[in-house]
Design a protein around this motif. Structure first.
Motif, short mmCIF file in Angstrom:
data_model
loop_
_atom_site.label_atom_id
_atom_site.label_comp_id
_atom_site.label_asym_id
_atom_site.label_seq_id
_atom_site.Cartn_x
_atom_site.Cartn_y
_atom_site.Cartn_z
N SER A 255 0.81 -1.22 0.00
CA SER A 255 0.00 0.00 0.00
C SER A 255 0.84 1.27 0.00
O SER A 255 0.40 2.31 0.49
CB SER A 255 -0.95 0.01 1.21
OG SER A 255 -1.78 -1.14 1.20
N ARG A 256 2.04 1.19 -0.56
CA ARG A 256 2.89 2.38 -0.65
C ARG A 256 2.75 3.01 -2.05
O ARG A 256 3.11 2.40 -3.04
CB ARG A 256 4.36 2.02 -0.40
CG ARG A 256 4.67 1.62 1.04
CD ARG A 256 6.17 1.49 1.24
NE ARG A 256 6.53 1.24 2.62
CZ ARG A 256 6.68 0.03 3.14
NH1 ARG A 256 6.52 -1.04 2.38
NH2 ARG A 256 7.00 -0.11 4.41
N LEU B 56 -5.29 3.81 3.11
CA LEU B 56 -5.40 3.99 1.66
C LEU B 56 -6.85 3.82 1.20
O LEU B 56 -7.37 4.64 0.44
CB LEU B 56 -4.49 2.98 0.95
CG LEU B 56 -4.36 3.08 -0.57
CD1 LEU B 56 -3.00 2.53 -1.03
CD2 LEU B 56 -5.47 2.31 -1.31
N ARG C 221 -1.88 0.63 6.99
CA ARG C 221 -1.66 1.52 5.85
C ARG C 221 -2.67 1.22 4.75
O ARG C 221 -3.16 2.13 4.07
CB ARG C 221 -0.23 1.38 5.35
CG ARG C 221 0.14 2.41 4.30
CD ARG C 221 1.66 2.51 4.12
NE ARG C 221 2.28 1.22 3.93
CZ ARG C 221 3.12 0.66 4.83
NH1 ARG C 221 3.38 1.29 5.95
NH2 ARG C 221 3.66 -0.51 4.59
N LYS C 222 -2.99 -0.05 4.58
CA LYS C 222 -4.01 -0.41 3.59
C LYS C 222 -5.37 0.17 3.97
O LYS C 222 -6.11 0.66 3.10
CB LYS C 222 -4.11 -1.93 3.47
CG LYS C 222 -5.17 -2.41 2.49
CD LYS C 222 -5.19 -3.92 2.38
CE LYS C 222 -5.69 -4.56 3.66
NZ LYS C 222 -5.89 -6.02 3.52
N GLN D 219 2.57 6.19 5.42
CA GLN D 219 4.02 6.13 5.35
C GLN D 219 4.68 7.10 6.33
O GLN D 219 5.82 6.89 6.76
CB GLN D 219 4.48 6.44 3.92
CG GLN D 219 4.07 5.38 2.90
CD GLN D 219 4.47 5.75 1.49
OE1 GLN D 219 5.64 5.89 1.16
NE2 GLN D 219 3.46 5.93 0.62
N SER E 80 -2.14 6.61 1.70
CA SER E 80 -0.85 5.93 1.71
C SER E 80 0.25 6.85 2.23
O SER E 80 1.12 6.42 2.99
CB SER E 80 -0.51 5.45 0.30
OG SER E 80 0.79 4.87 0.26
#
Length: 318
Positions: free
Chosen positions: A141-142, A197, A193-194, A184, A180
């Motif tokens: 998810s970056r 996002l 993080r997902k 981060q 995202s």
């Protein structure tokens, strides 16, 4: 082992196939496990989930404001490209008086977008949603930070100069990039993080169309790939917040006004069924045609930067 015994084991140790993968048992243990009082496995909402939910609400406000900004930016480039004026008021390219010169407008817009993709970030290419899915599946998810700026700007130029696109793909990609980027910058896991996002992407959709429930379902199906409280709650809060921001700017009117419909007759329902089959087949043909054209462009002896300009010629003629 009989089916009832299997069901009792599943009930004792968890839920179905997932539980059997986590705790293999011998068939002879069936009677013992059937009488065992074990807590059912469940997903709890802990402090981390509350923290991610709070971040999702803040993210939703930003994504909703970006969605409003994207709409204004599209109107700005439409007014500039087709009417030569500086304005963010809604305008239709069909009202232009350029004559045959109108063919040049989408070509110039496409050239600008091609330059942005080549010298800015290749990640702005594509439809938006598939690229976000790819980052979820293959890159934890970056999403590159520059996508947060380049994607909405390139989309506004492409749409504003006559491109036959919608704002939903770019705003979903932009909202996802914002989520995202936030993930981060914080010390979070890949799953958290997902969730951020997906929350940003769903907030962007909700702010664009005022459809929070649909935005949650889209996020679950295309980005989360799960239905757990740790991820669904942040997304739901984000879509509700983004919808509130949209109402504050644009009111509570629906994005697409539908007239009052009478109760359909039996023949009308039958026709709807036939029409649904026809539209389903047409969608398959359209989707395959899009991918066929993309593959055909790959074979051209031209740098991919110029592909949008070729498409712009067709758009201008149409």
């Amino acid at each position: 082992m009989k089916k009832p015994d299997v069901e009792r084991i599943e009930e004792a140790v968890g839920e179905g196939p997932q539980a059997r993968e986590q705790l293999p048992v011998a068939p002879s243990m069936g009677p013992a496990l059937a009488n065992l009082r074990a807590p059912r496995l469940h997903e709890s909402v802990d402090r981390r989930a509350v923290f991610i939910s709070a971040m999702a609400v803040v993210l939703a406000v930003v994504a909703a404001l970006v969605a409003q900004g994207l709409g204004a930016l599209i109107h700005f480039f439409t007014n500039l490209a087709f009417f030569g004026r500086l304005s963010v008021q809604p305008a239709s390219p069909g009202d232009n008086t350029l004559g045959l010169w109108v063919i040049v407008v989408p070509v110039l817009g496409a050239i600008v977008v091609g330059l942005m993709a080549r010298h800015g970030s290749r990640a702005i290419r594509g439809h938006g949603i598939p690229e976000a899915m790819e980052q979820v599946l293959y890159n934890q998810s970056r999403i590159p930070p520059r996508m947060t700026l380049l994607k909405p700007l390139s989309a506004a130029i492409a749409i504003g100069t006559g491109g036959p696109f919608g704002a939903e793909g770019p705003i979903i990609a932009t909202g996802g990039a914002l989520g995202s980027l936030l993930g981060q910058g914080l010390h979070v896991t890949a799953d958290e993080r997902k969730a951020l996002l997906a929350a940003g992407a769903a907030a962007g959709m909700a702010a664009t169309f005022g459809a929070p429930v649909s935005a949650v379902l889209l996020a679950v199906e295309l980005l989360l790939f799960e239905f757990k409280p740790r991820s669904v709650i942040p997304v739901a809060l984000a879509t509700a917040t983004a919808t509130g921001v949209r109402i504050a700017f644009m009111g509570g009117a629906p994005a697409f006004v539908i007239p009052d419909l009478v109760t359909p007759s039996g023949s009308a329902l039958a026709f709807y069924g036939v029409m649904g089959v026809a539209m389903g087949m047409a969608s398959v043909v359209c989707t395959r045609a899009v991918y066929w054209l993309e593959d055909a462009f790959e074979k051209l002896p031209l740098h991919w930067m110029w592909w949008p300009a070729l498409g712009g010629v067709v758009v201008g003629v149409v």
